[in-house]
Design a protein around this motif. Structure first.
Motif, short mmCIF file in Angstrom:
data_model
loop_
_atom_site.label_atom_id
_atom_site.label_comp_id
_atom_site.label_asym_id
_atom_site.label_seq_id
_atom_site.Cartn_x
_atom_site.Cartn_y
_atom_site.Cartn_z
N GLU A 14 0.85 -1.18 0.00
CA GLU A 14 0.00 0.00 0.00
C GLU A 14 0.89 1.24 0.00
O GLU A 14 1.79 1.36 0.82
CB GLU A 14 -0.90 -0.01 1.23
CG GLU A 14 -1.99 1.02 1.15
CD GLU A 14 -2.97 0.87 2.28
OE1 GLU A 14 -2.75 1.51 3.31
OE2 GLU A 14 -3.94 0.11 2.12
N LYS A 15 0.65 2.13 -0.93
CA LYS A 15 1.48 3.32 -1.10
C LYS A 15 0.71 4.55 -0.61
O LYS A 15 -0.43 4.76 -0.99
CB LYS A 15 1.83 3.47 -2.59
CG LYS A 15 2.64 4.66 -2.93
CD LYS A 15 2.90 4.69 -4.42
CE LYS A 15 3.63 5.95 -4.79
NZ LYS A 15 3.80 6.08 -6.22
N VAL A 16 1.34 5.37 0.23
CA VAL A 16 0.73 6.60 0.69
C VAL A 16 0.85 7.65 -0.41
O VAL A 16 1.92 7.87 -0.95
CB VAL A 16 1.40 7.11 1.99
CG1 VAL A 16 0.83 8.44 2.40
CG2 VAL A 16 1.25 6.08 3.09
N MET A 17 -0.26 8.26 -0.74
CA MET A 17 -0.30 9.25 -1.81
C MET A 17 0.10 10.62 -1.27
O MET A 17 -0.19 10.93 -0.12
CB MET A 17 -1.71 9.33 -2.40
CG MET A 17 -2.21 8.00 -2.94
SD MET A 17 -1.26 7.40 -4.30
CE MET A 17 -1.96 8.37 -5.59
N PRO A 18 0.72 11.47 -2.08
CA PRO A 18 1.11 12.80 -1.62
C PRO A 18 -0.03 13.82 -1.71
O PRO A 18 0.14 14.94 -2.18
CB PRO A 18 2.26 13.17 -2.54
CG PRO A 18 1.95 12.46 -3.80
CD PRO A 18 1.27 11.18 -3.39
N TYR A 19 -1.22 13.39 -1.32
CA TYR A 19 -2.33 14.31 -1.17
C TYR A 19 -3.27 13.77 -0.11
O TYR A 19 -3.22 12.59 0.24
CB TYR A 19 -3.05 14.58 -2.49
CG TYR A 19 -3.73 13.42 -3.15
CD1 TYR A 19 -5.02 13.03 -2.77
CD2 TYR A 19 -3.13 12.73 -4.18
CE1 TYR A 19 -5.66 11.98 -3.40
CE2 TYR A 19 -3.75 11.69 -4.82
CZ TYR A 19 -5.02 11.32 -4.43
OH TYR A 19 -5.65 10.28 -5.05
N GLN A 20 -4.06 14.68 0.44
CA GLN A 20 -4.92 14.30 1.56
C GLN A 20 -6.26 15.02 1.46
O GLN A 20 -6.31 16.24 1.29
CB GLN A 20 -4.23 14.67 2.87
CG GLN A 20 -5.04 14.34 4.09
CD GLN A 20 -4.31 14.70 5.37
OE1 GLN A 20 -3.36 15.46 5.36
NE2 GLN A 20 -4.75 14.14 6.47
N TRP A 21 -7.33 14.24 1.56
CA TRP A 21 -8.66 14.82 1.68
C TRP A 21 -8.83 15.17 3.15
O TRP A 21 -8.70 14.30 4.01
CB TRP A 21 -9.73 13.82 1.23
CG TRP A 21 -9.72 13.59 -0.25
CD1 TRP A 21 -9.09 12.59 -0.91
CD2 TRP A 21 -10.33 14.40 -1.25
NE1 TRP A 21 -9.27 12.72 -2.25
CE2 TRP A 21 -10.04 13.82 -2.49
CE3 TRP A 21 -11.11 15.56 -1.21
CZ2 TRP A 21 -10.50 14.35 -3.69
CZ3 TRP A 21 -11.57 16.09 -2.40
CH2 TRP A 21 -11.26 15.49 -3.62
N THR A 22 -9.09 16.43 3.45
CA THR A 22 -9.15 16.86 4.85
C THR A 22 -10.57 16.91 5.40
O THR A 22 -10.77 17.35 6.52
CB THR A 22 -8.49 18.26 5.00
OG1 THR A 22 -9.17 19.18 4.15
CG2 THR A 22 -7.01 18.19 4.64
N THR A 23 -11.53 16.46 4.62
CA THR A 23 -12.91 16.42 5.06
C THR A 23 -13.48 15.03 4.77
O THR A 23 -13.01 14.34 3.87
CB THR A 23 -13.77 17.47 4.33
OG1 THR A 23 -13.61 17.29 2.93
CG2 THR A 23 -13.36 18.88 4.71
N PRO A 24 -14.53 14.62 5.51
CA PRO A 24 -15.15 13.32 5.22
C PRO A 24 -15.78 13.31 3.83
O PRO A 24 -16.19 14.37 3.32
CB PRO A 24 -16.25 13.20 6.30
CG PRO A 24 -15.87 14.18 7.36
CD PRO A 24 -15.10 15.27 6.68
N PRO A 25 -15.86 12.13 3.21
CA PRO A 25 -16.38 12.04 1.83
C PRO A 25 -17.79 12.59 1.64
O PRO A 25 -18.12 13.08 0.58
CB PRO A 25 -16.35 10.55 1.53
CG PRO A 25 -15.37 9.97 2.48
CD PRO A 25 -15.40 10.84 3.70
N ARG A 26 -18.63 12.53 2.65
CA ARG A 26 -20.02 12.98 2.49
C ARG A 26 -20.23 14.41 3.00
O ARG A 26 -21.35 14.90 3.01
CB ARG A 26 -20.97 12.04 3.24
CG ARG A 26 -20.91 10.62 2.74
CD ARG A 26 -21.53 10.51 1.38
NE ARG A 26 -21.39 9.14 0.88
CZ ARG A 26 -21.23 8.84 -0.37
NH1 ARG A 26 -21.19 9.77 -1.27
NH2 ARG A 26 -21.11 7.60 -0.75
N ALA A 27 -19.18 15.10 3.39
CA ALA A 27 -19.32 16.48 3.87
C ALA A 27 -19.74 17.38 2.73
O ALA A 27 -19.41 17.13 1.57
CB ALA A 27 -18.00 16.96 4.47
N PRO A 28 -20.47 18.47 3.03
CA PRO A 28 -20.91 19.37 1.96
C PRO A 28 -19.75 20.12 1.30
O PRO A 28 -19.86 20.58 0.18
CB PRO A 28 -21.85 20.35 2.66
CG PRO A 28 -21.60 20.19 4.11
CD PRO A 28 -20.99 18.85 4.34
#
Length: 180
Positions: A14-28
């Protein structure tokens, strides 16, 4: 796509990607932060410089005590200084961040360049499209956002495979936000 650091599975690894979603997927509001890989830590930098210097000293052991040592030593020091400069410059040039914010009304991309200057783009989310240019961009699998009469790149500093995953993540995020 999920909150936290994006991961890509490659076989059993598993490779860690150099980006990050900082909110939950269902957040507005969906927020994404991207940055280039920085594989050399400060400790790794010090080890690299010291290791290079010590390894370059090994051939000079044969000329210890001779005038030839003093003739070769400036070249060793210049090579070490050159490596130091190149690694520092590379680290400085990789100080790039991209922040993408997606709401049902507006999509906004802000890129901060190594010199501190920022570039911004925004568009009505309804009209935003994500494109993957497999062979026609400046790099393979070039990802762009299009809207408000402009097409802007995103994640161009990522690897080819990472841009493919980013394209899928962005497409899914836009679809979820538009469906609300």
């Amino acid at each position: 796509m999920h909150s936290g650091i994006a991961r890509q599975s490659v076989g059993a690894v598993e490779k860690v990607m150099p980006y990050q979603w900082t909110t939950p997927p269902r957040a507005p509001r969906q927020e994404l932060k991207l940055w280039p890989h920085n594989a050399l830590s400060p400790e790794g930098f010090a080890i690299m410089i010291l290791g290079f210097f010590l390894a370059a000293l090994i051939p000079l052991m044969g000329v210890l005590g001779t005038l030839l040592l003093w003739g070769l030593l400036p070249f060793l020091l210049a090579a070490t200084a050159g490596l130091y400069y190149a690694l520092r410059r590379n680290n400085r040039d990789r100080q790039i961040t991209e922040l993408l914010s997606i709401t049902s009304e507006q999509t906004r991309l802000q890129r901060t360049n190594p010199d501190g200057m920022t570039q911004e783009w925004e568009s009505n989310t309804y009209w935003v499209t994500v494109s993957l240019h497999e062979t026609t961009g400046p790099v393979p699998n070039y990802v762009t956002l299009k809207g408000a009469g402009r097409e802007v790149e995103i994640g161009s500093f990522l690897s080819e495979d990472e841009r493919k995953v980013l394209y899928t993540d962005l497409t899914n995020a836009l679809r979820r936000v538009k469906d609300k």
